[in-house]
Design a protein around this motif. Structure first.
Motif, mmCIF file in Angstrom:
data_model
loop_
_atom_site.group_PDB
_atom_site.id
_atom_site.type_symbol
_atom_site.label_atom_id
_atom_site.label_comp_id
_atom_site.label_asym_id
_atom_site.label_seq_id
_atom_site.Cartn_x
_atom_site.Cartn_y
_atom_site.Cartn_z
ATOM 1 N N GLY A 170 47.726 11.274 11.213
ATOM 2 C CA GLY A 170 48.918 12.119 11.054
ATOM 3 C C GLY A 170 50.144 11.285 10.687
ATOM 4 N N GLY A 171 50.290 10.145 11.334
ATOM 5 C CA GLY A 171 51.418 9.256 11.040
ATOM 6 C C GLY A 171 51.371 8.774 9.601
ATOM 7 N N GLY A 172 50.154 8.510 9.128
ATOM 8 C CA GLY A 172 49.986 8.066 7.748
ATOM 9 C C GLY A 172 50.408 9.141 6.764
ATOM 10 N N THR A 176 53.601 9.062 4.236
ATOM 11 C CA THR A 176 53.348 9.220 2.804
ATOM 12 C C THR A 176 54.189 10.367 2.230
ATOM 13 O OG1 THR A 176 51.113 8.400 3.119
ATOM 14 C CG2 THR A 176 51.519 9.604 1.082
ATOM 15 N N ALA A 177 54.285 11.454 3.020
ATOM 16 C CA ALA A 177 55.056 12.617 2.577
ATOM 17 C C ALA A 177 56.547 12.287 2.490
ATOM 18 C CB ALA A 177 54.835 13.789 3.527
ATOM 19 N N ALA A 178 56.980 11.273 3.229
ATOM 20 C CA ALA A 178 58.403 10.927 3.245
ATOM 21 C C ALA A 178 58.835 10.256 1.937
ATOM 22 C CB ALA A 178 58.695 9.999 4.419
ATOM 23 N N ALA A 179 57.846 9.889 1.126
ATOM 24 C CA ALA A 179 58.109 9.321 -0.209
ATOM 25 C C ALA A 179 59.169 8.221 -0.198
ATOM 26 C CB ALA A 179 58.500 10.438 -1.183
ATOM 27 N N GLY A 180 58.882 7.162 0.523
ATOM 28 C CA GLY A 180 59.780 6.001 0.493
ATOM 29 C C GLY A 180 60.826 5.991 1.584
ATOM 30 N N GLU A 181 61.062 7.141 2.231
ATOM 31 C CA GLU A 181 62.074 7.204 3.303
ATOM 32 C C GLU A 181 61.386 7.132 4.660
ATOM 33 O OE1 GLU A 181 65.391 7.278 2.741
ATOM 34 O OE2 GLU A 181 64.900 7.106 0.616
ATOM 35 N N VAL A 182 60.664 6.068 4.894
ATOM 36 C CA VAL A 182 59.894 5.943 6.141
ATOM 37 C C VAL A 182 60.820 5.580 7.293
ATOM 38 C CG1 VAL A 182 57.965 4.772 7.276
ATOM 39 C CG2 VAL A 182 57.895 5.184 4.815
ATOM 40 N N THR A 183 60.731 6.352 8.386
ATOM 41 C CA THR A 183 61.608 6.115 9.545
ATOM 42 C C THR A 183 60.869 5.277 10.591
ATOM 43 O OG1 THR A 183 60.824 8.099 10.639
ATOM 44 C CG2 THR A 183 62.740 8.349 9.180
ATOM 45 N N GLY A 192 51.772 5.394 10.201
ATOM 46 C CA GLY A 192 52.910 5.363 9.277
ATOM 47 C C GLY A 192 53.170 3.945 8.781
ATOM 48 N N ALA A 193 53.112 2.986 9.694
ATOM 49 C CA ALA A 193 53.359 1.587 9.323
ATOM 50 C C ALA A 193 52.270 1.072 8.380
ATOM 51 C CB ALA A 193 53.422 0.733 10.581
ATOM 52 N N ALA A 214 58.747 -5.859 6.158
ATOM 53 C CA ALA A 214 59.000 -6.488 7.463
ATOM 54 C C ALA A 214 58.998 -5.504 8.639
ATOM 55 C CB ALA A 214 60.299 -7.281 7.410
ATOM 56 N N PRO A 215 59.722 -4.360 8.544
ATOM 57 C CA PRO A 215 59.734 -3.442 9.699
ATOM 58 C C PRO A 215 58.326 -2.969 10.095
ATOM 59 C CG PRO A 215 61.425 -2.812 8.129
ATOM 60 C CD PRO A 215 60.608 -3.871 7.467
#
Lengths: 241, 317
Positions: A170-172, A176-183, A192-193, A214-215
């Protein structure tokens, strides 16, 4: 080292002789590989395909197989058996999971190669991609230790693994849906990472990709250390009553 | 420093806890080198926990444990190379064969296995013909015997056998006993737990009965049995005194049954009390029917110990 290698080889034999595990290990990459060749992802979505692919492998090959392996070995009292040998506990755990790690690395390498071939594209930053594979595999193993610590039986892994798989997969999807705006919240799911790292590795810009990674690298390292410490606190060698 | 004069196993005040439950409460035990110590006890008495602490698989909550001169909690790996362990549960991977598993175990123990030594090991436990069959296809008894072969890998100085004959048929049990006797003849030290009292009687140099986490009785079989009261039983017809007017009165129980009186006297000194009784009977011209005396058996002692606390609780509740 010799003992660790001997144990790891025995674990690999056990994995290969387990028909279900062996079939899954072979079928998953075959099916996904065939899919990529028959229906390659559209141009521009190769990074997304690669991140989803890697997360699928982390969930199914690493987290799921590793948790099941640990719980099964504990139920069979094999972990107790290894503890009666002159082998250090970390070596026992590493050798128990090393076949899963080898399998994951092989599957990831094969599938990412097939993906590159099917889409006629190559990763912009292979180092980031390799880093993503290594960190994702390590996270999957660490998560498996924690999950196994709270799982009584092999059957119960269906329930205890669910939140882990939801967070990773789900995080992935979320990242991916955030299109470059990963929080940071997306990265904190682990999935997500990993997705962000793969995206940057496959199609990130020449100049900023390494800094931008890096993050995610830091979050993944923190998650791996955190879950390992948790596992160290709660993991049990004997079957849970 | 470990010397050959030191006992192989030396435990003082061992305490082990599971959360708030104290499973082992101040156990003392010694196993001299070359001897077999049998640890007996009911389920939950603390046998396996004590063994785990001695093998370094469980960190004690208190007490001092020295095995072959080593501290199992801090020197587990060094100790593991010198001991052989037969676990209570047959912890064997079903997908490997006995030959494969013994080879693996030899490598873990840093022993150099040869096909000959492995065949010898499997022959000793009657499994040579099954060496290439998957462990999952072996019977329960065969797995138990393979467990024993695994414990013997690398000729350990000290063996821990946790219920080694459970699940074995009488023939295999006898063969295992003979194997254990052979190990003792070669100077091995063995700590064995068992539910079979006859096994302890047949093999043990020393016995220790655990009950509710404490040592109820310890010593040689002869010491344990002679320390307990023997029993004199007889039947009397008629209405006169049933026992001599001596301290025997306080230790006798008389039960009327079908026209006779059944008399049972518990005695700490069988020879003396039997003499007193026979002289009294001669003087009284009493016929002691079905007179017999017996020392306490291990089974009686075990039963007495295992029911002590339960009956005490029943009385107080």
């Amino acid at each position: 080292m010799n003992a660790t290698f001997a144990l790891a080889r025995a674990e690999l034999t056990l994995l290969l002789r387990n028909r279900t595990a062996a079939t899954n290990a072979l079928l998953l990459p075959l099916a996904l590989g065939a899919l990529f060749i028959v229906r390659p992802p559209p141009t521009g979505l190769t990074g997304t395909a690669a991140s989803m692919l890697l997360l699928a492998l982390v969930c199914l090959t690493v987290a799921s197989t590793a948790t099941t392996t640990l719980v099964a070995r504990r139920q069979q009292h094999l972990l107790q058996r290894w503890r009666t040998a002159p082998v250090a506990p970390p070596a026992v755990l590493v050798s128990t999971l090393s076949p899963v790690g080898v399998l994951f690395a092989g599957q990831a390498a094969a599938l990412l190669t097939v993906l590159a071939y099917a889409t006629s594209s190559i990763p912009a930053h292979p180092v980031l991609l390799v880093l993503a594979v290594v960190l994702a595999g390590a996270l999957g193993c660490a998560v498996a230790f924690v999950t196994a610590a709270f799982t009584r039986t092999v059957e119960a892994t269906n329930f205890t693994l669910l939140p882990v798989l939801v967070a990773l997969a789900g995080g992935g999807v979320w990242a991916t849906a955030a299109a470059g705006e990963v929080t940071w919240a997306m990265r904190a799911t682990g999935g997500g990472a990993v997705a962000e790292l793969v995206h940057l590795g496959w199609g990130g810009s020449e100049t900023r990709a390494l800094t931008a990674a890096a993050p995610s690298v830091l979050v993944l390292l923190a998650l791996i250390v955190g879950t390992t410490l948790l596992a160290r606190r709660y993991f049990r060698w004997e079957p849970r009553n | 420093m470990d010397t050959t004069e030191d006992p192989a196993v030396h435990v003082r005040g061992l305490r082990c806890t599971y959360g708030t439950h104290e499973a082992v409460r101040g156990v003392d035990l010694d196993a001299p080198r070359g001897e077999l110590l049998a640890v007996l006890g009911t389920n939950g008495a603390g046998k396996t926990t004590t063994l785990e602490a001695m093998q370094g698989r469980r960190r004690p909550a208190g007490g001092r444990v020295r095995i072959l001169g080593l501290d199992p909690a801090g020197q587990r790996r060094a100790l593991a190379a010198r001991i052989g362990v037969m676990l209570q549960d047959s912890a064997l991977p079903a997908e490997l064969t006995p030959a494969e598993f013994l080879t693996l175990w030899s490598r873990l123990k840093r022993d150099r296995p040869t096909p000959g030594s492995m065949r010898e090991q499997l022959t000793a436990v009657g499994l040579a013909h099954r060496r290439n069959v998957r462990i999952g296809r072996l019977s329960g008894g065969e797995r138990r015997r393979l467990d024993l072969a695994v414990a013997l890998t690398g000729s350990p100085e000290l063996l821990f056998l946790d219920e080694p004959t459970s699940g074995l048929d009488p023939e295999s049990r006898a063969a295992t006993w003979e194997l254990i006797r052979g190990l003792l003849r070669t100077g091995s030290t063995i700590v064995l737990t068992t539910h079979h009292l006859e096994e302890a009687e047949a093999l043990a140099d020393r016995l220790l009965i655990l009950h509710e986490g404490t040592v109820a009785v310890a010593g040689t079989l002869s010491e344990i049995v002679t320390a307990r009261r023997a029993t004199i039983r007889y039947e009397l017809v008629g209405t006169g005194p049933a026992v001599p007017e001596s301290e025997l009165v306080g230790r006798a129980s008389v039960t009327p049954e079908r026209g006779v009186r059944l008399v049972e006297i518990r005695t700490p000194d069988l020879t003396r009390d039997l003499g007193t009784l026979l002289r009294w009977a001669e003087t009284q011209r009493s016929q002691l029917h079905r007179l017999h005396s017996s020392e306490a058996t291990l089974a009686e002692i075990f039963h007495e110990i295992s029911t002590t606390h339960v009956s005490e609780e029943a009385t107080t509740s």
